[in-house]
Write a protein that holds these residues in place. Structure first.
Motif, PDB file in Angstrom:
ATOM      1  N   ARG A  68       0.872  -1.178   0.000  1.00 23.71           N
ATOM      2  CA  ARG A  68       0.000   0.000   0.000  1.00 23.71           C
ATOM      3  C   ARG A  68       0.912   1.233   0.000  1.00 23.71           C
ATOM      4  O   ARG A  68       1.751   1.391   0.892  1.00 23.71           O
ATOM      5  CB  ARG A  68      -0.883  -0.036   1.244  1.00 23.71           C
ATOM      6  CG  ARG A  68      -1.678   1.222   1.508  1.00 23.71           C
ATOM      7  CD  ARG A  68      -2.367   1.109   2.858  1.00 23.71           C
ATOM      8  NE  ARG A  68      -2.975   2.382   3.239  1.00 23.71           N
ATOM      9  CZ  ARG A  68      -4.257   2.546   3.512  1.00 23.71           C
ATOM     10  NH1 ARG A  68      -5.067   1.507   3.479  1.00 23.71           N
ATOM     11  NH2 ARG A  68      -4.728   3.727   3.845  1.00 23.71           N
ATOM     12  N   ILE A  69       0.768   2.083  -1.004  1.00 23.79           N
ATOM     13  CA  ILE A  69       1.649   3.248  -1.131  1.00 23.79           C
ATOM     14  C   ILE A  69       0.848   4.534  -0.976  1.00 23.79           C
ATOM     15  O   ILE A  69      -0.144   4.763  -1.682  1.00 23.79           O
ATOM     16  CB  ILE A  69       2.372   3.258  -2.490  1.00 23.79           C
ATOM     17  CG1 ILE A  69       3.378   2.109  -2.572  1.00 23.79           C
ATOM     18  CG2 ILE A  69       3.091   4.589  -2.698  1.00 23.79           C
ATOM     19  CD1 ILE A  69       4.285   2.162  -3.771  1.00 23.79           C
ATOM     20  N   GLU A  70       1.292   5.354  -0.042  1.00 24.60           N
ATOM     21  CA  GLU A  70       0.727   6.687   0.133  1.00 24.60           C
ATOM     22  C   GLU A  70       1.477   7.655  -0.780  1.00 24.60           C
ATOM     23  O   GLU A  70       2.701   7.739  -0.734  1.00 24.60           O
ATOM     24  CB  GLU A  70       0.842   7.130   1.589  1.00 24.60           C
ATOM     25  CG  GLU A  70      -0.032   6.345   2.558  1.00 24.60           C
ATOM     26  CD  GLU A  70      -1.508   6.731   2.460  1.00 24.60           C
ATOM     27  OE1 GLU A  70      -1.802   7.841   1.948  1.00 24.60           O
ATOM     28  OE2 GLU A  70      -2.343   5.926   2.905  1.00 24.60           O
ATOM     29  N   LEU A  71       0.706   8.374  -1.595  1.00 30.43           N
ATOM     30  CA  LEU A  71       1.304   9.283  -2.560  1.00 30.43           C
ATOM     31  C   LEU A  71       0.865  10.716  -2.292  1.00 30.43           C
ATOM     32  O   LEU A  71      -0.335  11.005  -2.207  1.00 30.43           O
ATOM     33  CB  LEU A  71       0.899   8.886  -3.979  1.00 30.43           C
ATOM     34  CG  LEU A  71       1.386   9.808  -5.094  1.00 30.43           C
ATOM     35  CD1 LEU A  71       2.880   9.626  -5.323  1.00 30.43           C
ATOM     36  CD2 LEU A  71       0.613   9.551  -6.389  1.00 30.43           C
ATOM     37  N   ASP A  72       1.835  11.610  -2.181  1.00 31.83           N
ATOM     38  CA  ASP A  72       1.562  13.037  -2.096  1.00 31.83           C
ATOM     39  C   ASP A  72       1.575  13.591  -3.519  1.00 31.83           C
ATOM     40  O   ASP A  72       2.608  13.486  -4.210  1.00 31.83           O
ATOM     41  CB  ASP A  72       2.642  13.723  -1.252  1.00 31.83           C
ATOM     42  CG  ASP A  72       2.333  15.199  -0.991  1.00 31.83           C
ATOM     43  OD1 ASP A  72       1.564  15.802  -1.764  1.00 31.83           O
ATOM     44  OD2 ASP A  72       2.884  15.751  -0.011  1.00 31.83           O
ATOM     45  N   PRO A  73       0.467  14.178  -3.988  1.00 31.94           N
ATOM     46  CA  PRO A  73       0.416  14.670  -5.369  1.00 31.94           C
ATOM     47  C   PRO A  73       1.480  15.700  -5.701  1.00 31.94           C
ATOM     48  O   PRO A  73       1.735  15.963  -6.878  1.00 31.94           O
ATOM     49  CB  PRO A  73      -0.986  15.283  -5.466  1.00 31.94           C
ATOM     50  CG  PRO A  73      -1.777  14.633  -4.395  1.00 31.94           C
ATOM     51  CD  PRO A  73      -0.806  14.366  -3.283  1.00 31.94           C
ATOM     52  N   VAL A  74       2.122  16.269  -4.693  1.00 28.45           N
ATOM     53  CA  VAL A  74       3.161  17.260  -4.955  1.00 28.45           C
ATOM     54  C   VAL A  74       4.317  16.649  -5.741  1.00 28.45           C
ATOM     55  O   VAL A  74       5.067  17.365  -6.430  1.00 28.45           O
ATOM     56  CB  VAL A  74       3.664  17.871  -3.629  1.00 28.45           C
ATOM     57  CG1 VAL A  74       4.551  16.887  -2.869  1.00 28.45           C
ATOM     58  CG2 VAL A  74       4.404  19.184  -3.888  1.00 28.45           C
ATOM     59  N   LEU A  75       4.466  15.312  -5.686  1.00 24.86           N
ATOM     60  CA  LEU A  75       5.538  14.648  -6.434  1.00 24.86           C
ATOM     61  C   LEU A  75       5.351  14.793  -7.938  1.00 24.86           C
ATOM     62  O   LEU A  75       6.289  14.556  -8.706  1.00 24.86           O
ATOM     63  CB  LEU A  75       5.605  13.169  -6.062  1.00 24.86           C
ATOM     64  CG  LEU A  75       6.006  12.838  -4.615  1.00 24.86           C
ATOM     65  CD1 LEU A  75       6.059  11.334  -4.424  1.00 24.86           C
ATOM     66  CD2 LEU A  75       7.338  13.471  -4.253  1.00 24.86           C
ATOM     67  N   ALA A  76       4.162  15.184  -8.362  1.00 32.74           N
ATOM     68  CA  ALA A  76       3.904  15.361  -9.797  1.00 32.74           C
ATOM     69  C   ALA A  76       4.752  16.469 -10.398  1.00 32.74           C
ATOM     70  O   ALA A  76       4.935  16.528 -11.618  1.00 32.74           O
ATOM     71  CB  ALA A  76       2.420  15.653 -10.026  1.00 32.74           C
ATOM     72  N   ARG A  77       5.297  17.341  -9.575  1.00 31.52           N
ATOM     73  CA  ARG A  77       6.094  18.462 -10.084  1.00 31.52           C
ATOM     74  C   ARG A  77       7.340  18.002 -10.825  1.00 31.52           C
ATOM     75  O   ARG A  77       7.891  18.730 -11.644  1.00 31.52           O
ATOM     76  CB  ARG A  77       6.492  19.384  -8.936  1.00 31.52           C
ATOM     77  CG  ARG A  77       5.314  20.104  -8.283  1.00 31.52           C
ATOM     78  CD  ARG A  77       5.780  21.038  -7.189  1.00 31.52           C
ATOM     79  NE  ARG A  77       6.558  20.338  -6.161  1.00 31.52           N
ATOM     80  CZ  ARG A  77       7.016  20.930  -5.055  1.00 31.52           C
ATOM     81  NH1 ARG A  77       6.788  22.216  -4.848  1.00 31.52           N
ATOM     82  NH2 ARG A  77       7.711  20.232  -4.171  1.00 31.52           N
ATOM     83  N   SER A  78       7.808  16.771 -10.538  1.00 29.86           N
ATOM     84  CA  SER A  78       9.026  16.276 -11.191  1.00 29.86           C
ATOM     85  C   SER A  78       8.745  15.585 -12.517  1.00 29.86           C
ATOM     86  O   SER A  78       9.687  15.119 -13.174  1.00 29.86           O
ATOM     87  CB  SER A  78       9.765  15.311 -10.260  1.00 29.86           C
ATOM     88  OG  SER A  78       8.972  14.161  -9.991  1.00 29.86           O
ATOM     89  N   GLU A  79       7.484  15.513 -12.929  1.00 26.67           N
ATOM     90  CA  GLU A  79       7.113  14.854 -14.180  1.00 26.67           C
ATOM     91  C   GLU A  79       6.749  15.916 -15.225  1.00 26.67           C
ATOM     92  O   GLU A  79       5.806  16.679 -15.044  1.00 26.67           O
ATOM     93  CB  GLU A  79       5.928  13.907 -13.951  1.00 26.67           C
ATOM     94  CG  GLU A  79       5.285  13.354 -15.213  1.00 26.67           C
ATOM     95  CD  GLU A  79       6.272  12.696 -16.160  1.00 26.67           C
ATOM     96  OE1 GLU A  79       6.269  13.056 -17.351  1.00 26.67           O
ATOM     97  OE2 GLU A  79       7.055  11.835 -15.712  1.00 26.67           O
ATOM     98  N   PRO A  80       7.491  15.964 -16.339  1.00 26.74           N
ATOM     99  CA  PRO A  80       7.238  17.010 -17.336  1.00 26.74           C
ATOM    100  C   PRO A  80       6.001  16.788 -18.200  1.00 26.74           C
ATOM    101  O   PRO A  80       5.468  17.743 -18.764  1.00 26.74           O
ATOM    102  CB  PRO A  80       8.509  16.984 -18.196  1.00 26.74           C
ATOM    103  CG  PRO A  80       9.024  15.585 -18.053  1.00 26.74           C
ATOM    104  CD  PRO A  80       8.682  15.165 -16.661  1.00 26.74           C
TER     105      PRO A  80
END
Length: 255
Positions: A68-80
């Motif tokens: 089960r992985i908790e994801l913070d949407p802020v990580l999307a900033r590293s995807e172009p």
């Protein structure tokens, strides 16, 4: 229950499959192929991924660990790429991760040999869960260090897309004509059936269903809550296992 991991870094998209999983690093210093809760396939693909994957591993099949992985949407900033950014932002919170198999090759039935016993057990398992995504065109199989690895079970348990007609699925034949391991299974199918049907106890099925995160089972129409949905999955698979298993002759004819 699945082990809990928090995604701390988004590494890259894995550009295979309709959901385009992402490669993420967890706070346990391991890499995972993350299956997005916000993908177009919806949460039921993740339910099938967990339930089928946990059941398969309990039966001794080579399925990588699911977490089960908790994801913070802020990580999307590293995807172009905008499309992937949107998918990541729609997937904040609980997702499912599959332990990344480093150095694995995609399975090719013309290049790799598979022992008859293992091939028969995988074929039987796919028939039980109704996995429609193990064809030679798209086998969802890897080879790592010469060993077979089973991945991507989100297209199984398709009865849950229409619970009103789910009862009819329990005796539906399984089309093994294009199965990636069909030619390897041979006469080992009878032994696979004898072994795995005995091992698939209600307790084993219930444990696999219990691994599904509650968040994916909330607000299911026609059910009082997540426990009722889990029980329905167990009932469906128990009924499919109950003799006579009308879906077995199709497997035997596919040798």
């Amino acid at each position: 229950m699945l082990r809990e991991v928090t995604a701390v870094r988004y590494a890259a998209p894995l550009r295979e499959g309709g959901s385009m999983p992402g490669l993420v690093a967890g706070d346990d210093h391991r890499l995972y192929a993350l299956k997005w809760s916000g993908a177009a396939q919806g949460r039921k693909a993740l339910v099938a991924e967990v339930l089928a994957g946990e059941l398969g591993r309990s039966l001794g099949l080579p399925v990588p660990e699911l977490v089960r992985i908790e994801l913070d949407p802020v990580l999307a900033r590293s995807e172009p790429e905008q499309q992937i950014q949107d998918q990541m932002r729609a997937s904040g919170g609980v997702n499912i991760g599959l332990a990344f198999v480093s150095g694995a090759l995609n399975f090719d039935p013309l290049c790799f040999e598979v022992p008859a016993g293992l091939a028969a057990r995988v074929l039987w398992f796919d028939a039980l869960i109704g996995n429609v995504d193990r064809s030679w065109r798209n086998p969802n199989l890897l080879v790592a260090d010469g060993e077979l690895v089973l991945i991507d079970h989100g297209a199984s348990l398709i009865f849950h897309h229409s619970w009103s007609g789910a009862a009819g699925w329990t005796r539906r034949p399984y089309d093994a004509g294009d199965h990636a391991l069909r030619r390897f299974a041979g006469p080992a199918l009878a032994a696979a059936d004898a072994e795995l049907a005995e091992r698939c106890t209600p307790e084993l099925l219930a444990a696999a269903a219990a691994a599904v995160p509650e968040e994916f089972l909330l607000d299911e129409p026609g059910f009082e809550g997540p426990d009722a949905v889990r029980a329905a999955y167990v009932d469906q698979l128990t009924a499919r296992l109950a003799g006579p298993r009308d879906w077995l002759p199709a497997l035997e004819g596919a040798r």
